[in-house]
Design a protein around this motif. Sequence first.
Motif, PDB file in Angstrom:
ATOM      1  N   VAL A   1       1.329  -0.751  -0.214  1.00 14.53           N
ATOM      2  CA  VAL A   1      -0.015  -0.105  -0.035  1.00 14.53           C
ATOM      3  C   VAL A   1       0.685   1.187   0.323  1.00 14.53           C
ATOM      4  O   VAL A   1       2.194   1.365   0.970  1.00 14.53           O
ATOM      5  N   ILE A   2       0.810   2.175  -0.959  1.00 16.87           N
ATOM      6  CA  ILE A   2       1.255   2.776  -0.866  1.00 16.87           C
ATOM      7  C   ILE A   2       1.028   4.507  -0.700  1.00 16.87           C
ATOM      8  O   ILE A   2      -0.310   4.758  -1.820  1.00 16.87           O
ATOM      9  N   PRO A   3       0.186   5.341   0.086  1.00 13.34           N
ATOM     10  CA  PRO A   3      -0.176   5.877   0.110  1.00 13.34           C
ATOM     11  C   PRO A   3       0.765   7.595  -0.938  1.00 13.34           C
ATOM     12  O   PRO A   3       1.780   7.356  -0.354  1.00 13.34           O
TER      13      PRO A   3
ATOM     14  N   VAL B   1      -0.251  -4.278  -5.638  1.00 13.83           N
ATOM     15  CA  VAL B   1      -0.029  -2.798  -5.351  1.00 13.83           C
ATOM     16  C   VAL B   1      -0.940  -2.197  -5.424  1.00 13.83           C
ATOM     17  O   VAL B   1      -1.342  -2.026  -6.651  1.00 13.83           O
ATOM     18  N   VAL B   2      -1.212  -1.698  -4.593  1.00 18.79           N
ATOM     19  CA  VAL B   2      -2.183  -0.021  -4.465  1.00 18.79           C
ATOM     20  C   VAL B   2      -1.589   1.553  -3.972  1.00 18.79           C
ATOM     21  O   VAL B   2      -0.885   1.235  -3.232  1.00 18.79           O
ATOM     22  N   VAL B   3      -2.158   1.648  -5.185  1.00 19.73           N
ATOM     23  CA  VAL B   3      -1.219   3.343  -4.322  1.00 19.73           C
ATOM     24  C   VAL B   3      -2.531   3.997  -4.079  1.00 19.73           C
ATOM     25  O   VAL B   3      -3.375   4.248  -4.979  1.00 19.73           O
ATOM     26  N   VAL B   4      -2.904   5.241  -3.687  1.00 18.13           N
ATOM     27  CA  VAL B   4      -3.577   5.732  -3.215  1.00 18.13           C
ATOM     28  C   VAL B   4      -3.688   7.052  -3.047  1.00 18.13           C
ATOM     29  O   VAL B   4      -2.820   8.049  -2.779  1.00 18.13           O
ATOM     30  N   ASP B   5      -4.289   7.649  -4.258  1.00 18.62           N
ATOM     31  CA  ASP B   5      -3.853   8.557  -4.473  1.00 18.62           C
ATOM     32  C   ASP B   5      -4.696   9.749  -4.095  1.00 18.62           C
ATOM     33  O   ASP B   5      -5.515   9.718  -3.949  1.00 18.62           O
TER      34      ASP B   5
ATOM     35  N   GLY C   1      -0.719  14.176 -11.583  1.00 16.39           N
ATOM     36  CA  GLY C   1      -0.354  13.831 -12.402  1.00 16.39           C
ATOM     37  C   GLY C   1      -0.364  12.134 -11.948  1.00 16.39           C
ATOM     38  O   GLY C   1       0.146  10.946 -12.032  1.00 16.39           O
ATOM     39  N   THR C   2      -0.465  11.963 -10.131  1.00 18.75           N
ATOM     40  CA  THR C   2       0.125  10.812  -9.587  1.00 18.75           C
ATOM     41  C   THR C   2      -0.564   9.741  -9.639  1.00 18.75           C
ATOM     42  O   THR C   2      -0.010   8.446 -10.139  1.00 18.75           O
ATOM     43  N   GLY C   3      -1.862   9.536  -9.869  1.00 22.47           N
ATOM     44  CA  GLY C   3      -2.490   8.328  -9.836  1.00 22.47           C
ATOM     45  C   GLY C   3      -2.411   8.076 -11.140  1.00 22.47           C
ATOM     46  O   GLY C   3      -2.048   6.821 -12.175  1.00 22.47           O
TER      47      GLY C   3
ATOM     48  N   VAL D   1      -5.389   1.623  -9.393  1.00 22.79           N
ATOM     49  CA  VAL D   1      -4.700   3.369  -8.390  1.00 22.79           C
ATOM     50  C   VAL D   1      -6.756   3.621  -7.421  1.00 22.79           C
ATOM     51  O   VAL D   1      -7.642   3.080  -8.211  1.00 22.79           O
ATOM     52  N   LEU D   2      -6.407   3.862  -6.568  1.00 28.97           N
ATOM     53  CA  LEU D   2      -7.504   4.556  -5.866  1.00 28.97           C
ATOM     54  C   LEU D   2      -7.025   5.466  -5.037  1.00 28.97           C
ATOM     55  O   LEU D   2      -6.449   6.575  -5.174  1.00 28.97           O
ATOM     56  N   ALA D   3      -8.806   6.457  -6.472  1.00 31.58           N
ATOM     57  CA  ALA D   3      -8.491   8.293  -5.789  1.00 31.58           C
ATOM     58  C   ALA D   3      -9.230   8.755  -4.501  1.00 31.58           C
ATOM     59  O   ALA D   3     -10.185   7.847  -4.622  1.00 31.58           O
ATOM     60  N   VAL D   4      -8.446   9.158  -3.478  1.00 34.67           N
ATOM     61  CA  VAL D   4      -8.802   9.753  -2.793  1.00 34.67           C
ATOM     62  C   VAL D   4      -9.281  10.990  -2.947  1.00 34.67           C
ATOM     63  O   VAL D   4      -8.067  12.063  -2.731  1.00 34.67           O
ATOM     64  N   HIS D   5     -11.011  11.597  -2.445  1.00 33.56           N
ATOM     65  CA  HIS D   5     -10.907  12.775  -2.904  1.00 33.56           C
ATOM     66  C   HIS D   5     -11.035  13.821  -2.150  1.00 33.56           C
ATOM     67  O   HIS D   5     -10.961  15.083  -1.523  1.00 33.56           O
TER      68      HIS D   5
END
Length: 386
Positions: free
Chosen positions: A52-54, A79-83, A89-91, A101-105
């Motif tokens: 998990v990568i914040p 491998v999960v990237v939490v944007d 443009g990270t995501g 990729v999981l987007a957190v707004h």
Amino acid sequence: MSDADQVSVAVTTVVVLLLLLVGASAGARQLANLRRLGDEGRATDAGRIAVVIPARNEAGTLPILLDSLSNGGSAVSEVVVVDDGSVDGTGEVAASTGARVLAVHEVAAGWTGKAWACQVGADATQAELLLFLDADTVLATGAVERLLGAHRRYGGLVSVQPYHEVHAAYEQLSAYFNVMSLMGSGEFAPRRTRRPMAFGPCLLTSRVDYESAGGHGAVRGAILDDVELATAYARVGLPVRCLTGGAELRMRMYPNGLRQLAEGWTKNIASGAGQAGPAARASAAAWIMCHFAVAVGVLLTIVSGATGQRAFVTGPWFVWMIGWAALGLQFRSILRRVGSYRWWTWAVFPVPLVAFGVLFARSVFLTYARGSVRWRGRDVAMHAEK
């Protein structure tokens, strides 16, 4: 000044300097047991890992980390990237490498951004082991197997402070911050502190233990979520073990300029000092005060020689030069183990020392007087919500 007075000043100066050098040597024992990840055995059959990568505005660093994870072998199953609300443009960069990729707004009320991102990522994965990595870390080939070996050996929460890659001249100013962070943890002293500590860039745990400790929900509003997470593990009887990255795990913390470095250390250093155990805090404070005292002694000697006004506190110039050399060499021996610092960083140690003093004072003011700091475009409240 009479000859007798000069002899008295010289003797006093020598005694004071010896006491300072002894104090600095005693303080440095806080790092007597700098255990490295590379010293751990490897394990390839210890379970599957979800990474998990914040990430917030990490488009420049993520590809390097994600590429290094490709050498993690079959143990890395997710491998999960939490944007976390990135605008660079990270995501998109993460998705282009094949990562999920999981987007957190929006950050949930009462949570810090990183804690929320870590919890979101953990909840979205299935593997029995969870590896939380900061986006600016890089793993060497075989590092995942060594992490698995360490977790098999110690259990609970395994935390690694990466070796700090420093490139630009301004990055050398992190030197004392790096050392004080390790000293203040108390994890590498001859007798470990009773208060558990952890380093946020790399955390490995089983999912069962993570949930038993309450996950990041247990530290949702904490500024130092890594330290509080270690406390949460200890609260339920789970062990916490800290290591250093060495050649296996590295990071470049503040590549985007002096302002980023100043904001980053301002956010962390005062809170970190407050969280340190009493013995570790006292030893670290004594160590750095000895460095300050020698630096001041050298400065006064230089001023005295330049102006011709001999000050009683200076004593013979060569005595203070010996002190400068002794502490510089001590600093060199420590820095070689924690980061890729240049030779002049330790040779002119008062320069990064002054930077530490200024930013520490700023951190204390913003943390305890103002109650908030600025980090990655957000105002971060420095008092955790319960």
